[in-house]
Write a protein that holds these residues in place. Structure first.
Motif, PDB file in Angstrom:
ATOM      1  N   UNK A  95      89.809  81.804  33.910  1.00 12.24           N
ATOM      2  CA  UNK A  95      91.086  81.691  34.215  1.00 12.24           C
ATOM      3  C   UNK A  95      91.822  81.959  32.906  1.00 12.24           C
ATOM      4  N   UNK A  96      92.920  83.201  33.027  1.00  7.77           N
ATOM      5  CA  UNK A  96      93.658  83.511  31.989  1.00  7.77           C
ATOM      6  C   UNK A  96      93.188  84.990  31.374  1.00  7.77           C
ATOM      7  N   UNK A  97      91.967  85.161  31.951  1.00 12.69           N
ATOM      8  CA  UNK A  97      91.388  86.495  31.350  1.00 12.69           C
ATOM      9  C   UNK A  97      92.394  87.789  31.850  1.00 12.69           C
ATOM     10  N   UNK A  98      92.557  88.859  31.198  1.00 12.31           N
ATOM     11  CA  UNK A  98      93.258  89.823  31.583  1.00 12.31           C
ATOM     12  C   UNK A  98      92.402  91.025  32.026  1.00 12.31           C
ATOM     13  N   UNK A  99      92.461  91.399  33.579  1.00 11.42           N
ATOM     14  CA  UNK A  99      91.485  92.146  33.976  1.00 11.42           C
ATOM     15  C   UNK A  99      92.194  93.560  34.030  1.00 11.42           C
ATOM     16  N   UNK A 100      91.518  94.644  33.586  1.00 13.83           N
ATOM     17  CA  UNK A 100      91.926  95.982  33.697  1.00 13.83           C
ATOM     18  C   UNK A 100      91.048  96.753  34.838  1.00 13.83           C
ATOM     19  N   UNK A 101      91.921  97.184  35.826  1.00 10.21           N
ATOM     20  CA  UNK A 101      91.001  97.755  37.243  1.00 10.21           C
ATOM     21  C   UNK A 101      91.520  99.187  37.538  1.00 10.21           C
ATOM     22  N   UNK A 102      90.682  99.837  37.845  1.00  8.52           N
ATOM     23  CA  UNK A 102      91.104 101.302  38.337  1.00  8.52           C
ATOM     24  C   UNK A 102      90.267 101.506  39.781  1.00  8.52           C
ATOM     25  N   UNK A 140      95.844  92.404  35.861  1.00  6.39           N
ATOM     26  CA  UNK A 140      95.880  91.328  36.605  1.00  6.39           C
ATOM     27  C   UNK A 140      95.351  90.368  35.819  1.00  6.39           C
ATOM     28  N   UNK A 141      95.803  88.738  36.052  1.00  5.81           N
ATOM     29  CA  UNK A 141      95.612  87.728  35.272  1.00  5.81           C
ATOM     30  C   UNK A 141      94.619  86.978  36.081  1.00  5.81           C
ATOM     31  N   UNK A 142      93.510  86.479  35.564  1.00  5.91           N
ATOM     32  CA  UNK A 142      92.615  85.704  36.473  1.00  5.91           C
ATOM     33  C   UNK A 142      92.936  84.219  36.769  1.00  5.91           C
ATOM     34  N   UNK A 143      93.116  83.956  37.936  1.00  2.74           N
ATOM     35  CA  UNK A 143      93.380  82.498  38.249  1.00  2.74           C
ATOM     36  C   UNK A 143      92.339  81.536  38.638  1.00  2.74           C
ATOM     37  N   UNK A 144      91.163  81.982  39.337  1.00  5.82           N
ATOM     38  CA  UNK A 144      90.118  81.393  39.859  1.00  5.82           C
ATOM     39  C   UNK A 144      88.938  81.954  39.680  1.00  5.82           C
ATOM     40  N   UNK A 145      87.790  81.307  39.693  1.00  8.52           N
ATOM     41  CA  UNK A 145      86.324  82.080  39.126  1.00  8.52           C
ATOM     42  C   UNK A 145      85.347  81.197  39.925  1.00  8.52           C
ATOM     43  N   UNK A 146      84.449  81.588  40.178  1.00  6.26           N
ATOM     44  CA  UNK A 146      83.147  81.056  40.565  1.00  6.26           C
ATOM     45  C   UNK A 146      83.338  80.540  41.895  1.00  6.26           C
TER      46      UNK A 146
END
Length: 239
Positions: free
Chosen positions: A157-164, A228-234
């Motif tokens: 959580x908090x990681x900044x994703x770069x998507x295309x 996007x900012x990761x809010x939840x994982x796993x």
């Protein structure tokens, strides 16, 4: 709180951010509230030290699946059902009473019921394995101010994703930038057409399928780009 102040914070001065989407209406937060809650600078992303601390707290970004039982064990489990046991006893009593036809008919029903239960459970076990395959092995993120490709299991959580277009969304995330972004969410919501995404703040309690400013683990980007900012994982993701 300014971006500079966020970047100067030591990860030990604040508890790791919440991991479960159900705990917060992430779609209802403003961008400033989102970044403050997750303690991240959108221009730099997390530092490796922060990622290490949060990964230790939240665990890896992967579905936790126990080793599936063998098909034989799944079949045997069907006979632990109370109804099956009753039918087996009924077949035994019918046989002892000389009603062999009734006994055979009941046994046939038992086998059909056990076979149907086996197929359903076997498919369910394999479906979990399929869900794991839907997650991308690597993700493009912003860390320490630089773009990097990292194993998706290390996202926090908090990681900044770069998507295309063409990317698999590796975790639940809140959009902060979107350019003509569309995603395929059929695996999660059943929506057959690509869903247009944006950054507009939504009302709290908005239905999952209507959260246009959210990206969900296991879905795919079909058009455009986004950040996007990761809010939840796993196991805390909607998947």
């Amino acid at each position: 709180m300014t971006a500079d102040n966020r970047s100067k914070k030591s990860p030990s001065t604040k508890s790791p951010p919440p991991a479960a989407a159900a705990e917060r209406d992430w779609h209802a937060l403003t961008e400033e509230e989102l970044l403050e809650e997750l303690d991240v600078d959108p221009g730099k992303g997390l530092s490796e030290a922060e990622v290490k601390d949060r990964l230790a707290f939240h665990g890896p970004n992967e579905l936790q699946v126990e080793k599936p039982p063998s098909p034989f064990r799944i079949f045997l489990r069907q006979f632990k059902n109370v109804l099956i046991i009753i039918l087996l006893l009924a077949a035994l009593f019918s046989l002892l009473a000389g009603e062999s036809f009734d006994a055979q008919l009941i046994l046939l029903i038992v086998l059909l019921s056990a076979g149907l239960g086996f197929l359903q459970e076997y498919k369910a076990e394999r479906a979990i394995e399929s869900l794991k395959k839907m997650l991308s092995p690597t993700s493009r993120v912003l860390r320490d101010g630089s773009e990097a490709s990292v194993p998706s299991r290390t996202l926090v959580p908090g990681d900044i994703l770069l998507l295309e277009a063409g990317d698999r969304v590796p975790a639940d995330a809140r959009l902060v930038k979107a350019t003509a972004l569309k995603t395929d969410e059929a695996s999660l919501t059943g929506e057959s057409l690509p869903v247009e995404k944006g950054v507009a703040v939504l009302e709290g309690g908005t239905d999952l399928a209507d959260r246009k400013n959210m990206l969900f683990s296991g879905t795919a980007v079909t058009y455009g780009t986004g950040r996007a900012v990761v809010v939840s994982t796993g196991m805390n993701t909607e998947l």
